[in-house]
Design an enzyme around this catalytic site. Sequence first.
Site, PDB file in Angstrom:
ATOM      1  N   SER A 167      -1.239  -3.955  -6.570  1.00  0.00           N
ATOM      2  CA  SER A 167      -2.656  -3.614  -6.432  1.00  0.00           C
ATOM      3  C   SER A 167      -2.857  -2.147  -6.076  1.00  0.00           C
ATOM      4  CB  SER A 167      -3.310  -4.492  -5.359  1.00  0.00           C
ATOM      5  OG  SER A 167      -2.662  -4.309  -4.098  1.00  0.00           O
ATOM      6  N   GLY A 168      -1.857  -1.321  -6.359  1.00  0.00           N
ATOM      7  CA  GLY A 168      -1.999   0.110  -6.143  1.00  0.00           C
ATOM      8  C   GLY A 168      -2.805   0.745  -7.262  1.00  0.00           C
TER       9      GLY A 168
ATOM     10  N   GLU B 243       1.151  17.571   5.687  1.00  0.00           N
ATOM     11  CA  GLU B 243      -0.125  17.059   6.195  1.00  0.00           C
ATOM     12  C   GLU B 243       0.055  16.378   7.546  1.00  0.00           C
ATOM     13  OE1 GLU B 243      -2.415  16.316   1.930  1.00  0.00           O
ATOM     14  OE2 GLU B 243      -1.056  14.783   2.718  1.00  0.00           O
TER      15      GLU B 243
END
Length: 463
Positions: free
Chosen positions: A17-18, A179
């Site tokens: 479901s990515g 990040e």
Amino acid sequence: MRASNSSGRHRVVVVGSGFGGLFATQRLKRADVAVSLIARTTHHLFQPLLYQVATGILSEGEIAPSTREVLARQRNAEVLLGEVTAIDLAARTVTHEYVGRATVTPYDSLVVAAGAGQSYFGNDQFARHAPGMKSIDDALELRGRIFGSFELAELASTPAEIERLMTFVVVGAGPTGVEMAGQIAELAHRTLSRDFRRINPRDARIILLDAAPQILGSFGEKLGGRARRRLEQMGVEVRLGAKVVDVDLTGIEVEHTDGSRDRIESVCKVWAAGVSASPLAAHLAEQTGAGVDRAGRIEVLPDLTLPGHPEVFVVGDMMALDSLPGVAQVAIQGGRYAADQIVRRLAGEPPKEPFRYVDKGSMATISRFSAVASIGKARFSGFLAWLLWLGVHLLYIIGFKHRITTLLHWAISFVGRGRAERVVTQQQVFARTAIEDLGDRFRPELPRVPGDRPQDRSRPPAD
């Protein structure tokens, strides 16, 4: 191509479901097919923002909407929860399990988009003390470890203990590592700077390690250099040419290019280096004879299918083709391409040209109001790149309400000092290792009531 049910509707099974799996499913919305999306989680994960969940900026719900909610209006699609344990290419079936219940789902066309996990380069034991960042569970555990380290430092009685609790090591200087290091620095220097009485969070050390000679290697030397200078201005220690050789509960050992070694005392370590494709890639390779690369990705044909199996497409982080990177856009474009190929075949139309990836650029944030972006031949850095990053990420967050709440939380974090998500629990931090310690004793199962039998998955869902 054969149909799997008496109504003649073509059954398409999508694994994952990515980005690849979800966009392939949505592309088939108007096709005369029955789609079954099988995933091990109930959500679609916007993985590029996981580090913001880990550092308290966003909640998990904002980057992981329910897959069922996303597909609620797509009447030709159903969502099935379970981890795929086997794919039988000869029988054209997919076996998936959840809480001890196995389900077998037949297919006519198959799109495999199971993604990738963290790679420790053969040192999987490192994961116990240096979690990766590939899932919501990972992000919540890291949130607990990061905020928990400051809490424990407030309780510590010796300078040495405080120092190792307030030393944060991020392994891997790609976009995720950069990040993460930047956000931990901002967390220490801005968000938490006034919250403690015995410690000064500004004294925290944030160390970014990588064996490579520069950070953000895929962005080029110029942007990588700018990113490094900005991180160092924020107080991040960047150590390159440093290979991790050991990790334990209270520290990490690195080996430098000259062969020397040193140890960094640190309780909180983050692993952001390397990816490994889903084991399903090797499972498919055994049945087709296709090769796999060093990252475990399966080699696909130019139309993203497997040798001898034109009905099976592999997209996203699982596929190896033309050295394409494991980024969201590759998965999105691959998922859409596979769906289009299925539709064209069913319509009796000639196939599309071989898959060609359109590079829409790469971006990484360093701190609030500062980012780097590479789009074609253009290179941006600073505030302009940050605005561009902001717009692109808002665009790809699924759902209007998630975009609005994300924007509000960004305003709280970037304009002010606060972070909306600072709740942590011991269960978040220790559940993974506790389950690992239980081993085979931990087998969640839900017994069936008498007379209950598995559903007949050969029939498509009703519209």
